[in-house]
Write a protein that holds these residues in place. Structure first.
Motif, PDB file in Angstrom:
ATOM      1  N   ALA A 173      -0.122  37.094  20.017  1.00  0.00           N
ATOM      2  CA  ALA A 173       0.673  37.566  21.153  1.00  0.00           C
ATOM      3  C   ALA A 173       1.113  36.294  22.147  1.00  0.00           C
ATOM      4  CB  ALA A 173       0.040  38.459  21.659  1.00  0.00           C
ATOM      5  N   PRO A 174       0.126  35.323  22.482  1.00  0.00           N
ATOM      6  CA  PRO A 174       0.480  34.393  23.422  1.00  0.00           C
ATOM      7  C   PRO A 174       1.655  33.459  22.902  1.00  0.00           C
ATOM      8  CG  PRO A 174      -1.896  34.150  23.296  1.00  0.00           C
ATOM      9  CD  PRO A 174      -1.180  35.155  22.101  1.00  0.00           C
ATOM     10  N   ARG A 175       1.996  33.435  21.685  1.00  0.00           N
ATOM     11  CA  ARG A 175       3.070  32.741  20.964  1.00  0.00           C
ATOM     12  C   ARG A 175       4.457  33.293  20.927  1.00  0.00           C
ATOM     13  NH1 ARG A 175      -0.315  28.884  18.574  1.00  0.00           N
ATOM     14  NH2 ARG A 175      -2.347  29.804  18.321  1.00  0.00           N
ATOM     15  N   VAL A 176       4.369  34.457  21.532  1.00  0.00           N
ATOM     16  CA  VAL A 176       5.598  35.303  21.471  1.00  0.00           C
ATOM     17  C   VAL A 176       5.994  35.754  22.858  1.00  0.00           C
ATOM     18  CG1 VAL A 176       6.659  37.362  20.266  1.00  0.00           C
ATOM     19  CG2 VAL A 176       4.771  36.167  18.997  1.00  0.00           C
ATOM     20  N   PRO A 177       7.383  35.733  23.135  1.00  0.00           N
ATOM     21  CA  PRO A 177       7.948  36.248  24.431  1.00  0.00           C
ATOM     22  C   PRO A 177       7.568  37.835  24.465  1.00  0.00           C
ATOM     23  CG  PRO A 177       9.741  35.989  23.034  1.00  0.00           C
ATOM     24  CD  PRO A 177       8.481  35.389  22.367  1.00  0.00           C
ATOM     25  N   ALA A 178       7.357  38.208  25.740  1.00  0.00           N
ATOM     26  CA  ALA A 178       7.190  39.752  26.129  1.00  0.00           C
ATOM     27  C   ALA A 178       8.306  40.341  25.378  1.00  0.00           C
ATOM     28  CB  ALA A 178       7.230  39.761  27.699  1.00  0.00           C
ATOM     29  N   GLY A 179       7.804  41.533  24.802  1.00  0.00           N
ATOM     30  CA  GLY A 179       8.726  42.331  24.038  1.00  0.00           C
ATOM     31  C   GLY A 179       9.349  41.709  22.848  1.00  0.00           C
ATOM     32  N   GLY A 180       8.750  40.658  22.520  1.00  0.00           N
ATOM     33  CA  GLY A 180       9.324  39.908  21.240  1.00  0.00           C
ATOM     34  C   GLY A 180       9.194  40.763  20.148  1.00  0.00           C
TER      35      GLY A 180
END
Length: 295
Positions: free
Chosen positions: A154-161
């Motif tokens: 999750a920290p590697r993906v933009p919000a809503g990614g």
């Protein structure tokens, strides 16, 4: 009686290996401090399992080949029905080097995993961060593992990614939903998810518009890991792996297109209701982050 000779510590790099073939050749050359021709598999066994969690409309099957080398167990999953009996009988008493040349990829992968587990167990000295997995039902443990995997991603993906998920596990899809992420489910078997979503078969055709790739260790055993890693690297996408197959192998590719690994060696969560341990590799983005350049 004289003491046994000390084993030379592994001199090869822990991570950054450019491809599976180079890593395997390094093992054969004794780069990890132990000649694979000098050690033999004491036990080989196949696990055939079927699962249908309470509250789920469907289930799944697993077949896994596991090889024991000393105190270590290496494993590789196969498609149900694809694991011949000789995969077990060929391995018993065989030296690791001969198994790395076996015609069956599942045997080669399990042998490499056993050797690297023996030489580089999941400890902090080798890059692992242990995470206790509490006792529970099969579904409780499945969901706990899924949360541990998504915490890496999750920290590697933009919000809503959007995440391309290669190797569909419904608990992982559920955890991605809970994290506010969307996904494209992809699996060679195709089919449908628990929520009636079509599962695509072609990762290359489904990656467009995705912000990350989350993949199963089964990609190592079925030959799709190399192309998938190249696909993610070509698009600049973080690649996070959840690994029962090759749990000691896949962390060696950190810094060479792999950004994080959640490793789960045998015995797997679905075999036992008691407590267990997951091992996570790869720093948080921005903290010792690998750039994919390898070594």
């Amino acid at each position: 009686m004289s003491a046994p000779p000390a084993v030379r510590p592994a001199a090869a790099p822990l991570t950054g290996w450019p491809d599976l073939e180079t890593l395997q050749q390094a093992v054969l050359a004794g780069a990890f401090g132990l000649d694979p021709r000098s050690v033999r598999i004491s036990t080989a066994f196949a696990t055939s399992q079927a699962v249908r969690h309470d509250g789920r409309s469907g289930g799944y099957r697993n077949e896994v080949l596991s090889l024991r080398l000393g105190a270590a167990v290496g494993s590789c999953a196969a498609e149900p029905g694809a694991l011949p009996p000789e995969a077990v009988t060929d391995a018993v008493g065989a030296d690791v080097a001969s198994l790395l040349a076996h015609p069956l990829p599942v045997v080669r992968t399990a042998a490499l995993d056993a050797y690297l587990m023996h030489r580089l167990p999941h400890t902090p000295a080798h890059g692992a961060r242990p995470l206790p997995l509490a006792a529970g039902t099969s579904l409780e443990k499945s969901r706990a593992r899924a949360r541990a995997v998504v915490e890496l991603l999750a920290p590697r993906v933009p919000a809503g990614g959007r995440v391309l998920v290669v190797g569909v596990v419904n608990s992982l899809l559920e955890a991605l939903r809970s994290s506010g992420l969307t996904y494209v489910p992809c699996d060679l078997k195709g089919g449908m998810t628990e929520w009636g979503e079509a599962v695509v078969r072609d990762a290359a055709g489904a990656v467009e518009g995705c912000d990350a790739v989350l993949a199963s260790g089964m990609t190592l055993g079925n030959g799709t890991f190399g192309p998938l890693r190249a696909l993610a690297a070509a698009r600049g996408l973080p690649l996070v792996l959840f690994a029962q197959t090759g749990s000691a192998v896949l962390p060696r590719f950190l810094g060479a297109g792999v950004h994080a690994v959640c490793a789960e060696p045998y015995p797997f969560f679905w075999l036992d209701g008691g407590p267990g341990t997951l091992y996570r590799y790869g720093g948080a983005p921005g903290v010792g982050r690998h750039d994919g350049s390898g070594r």
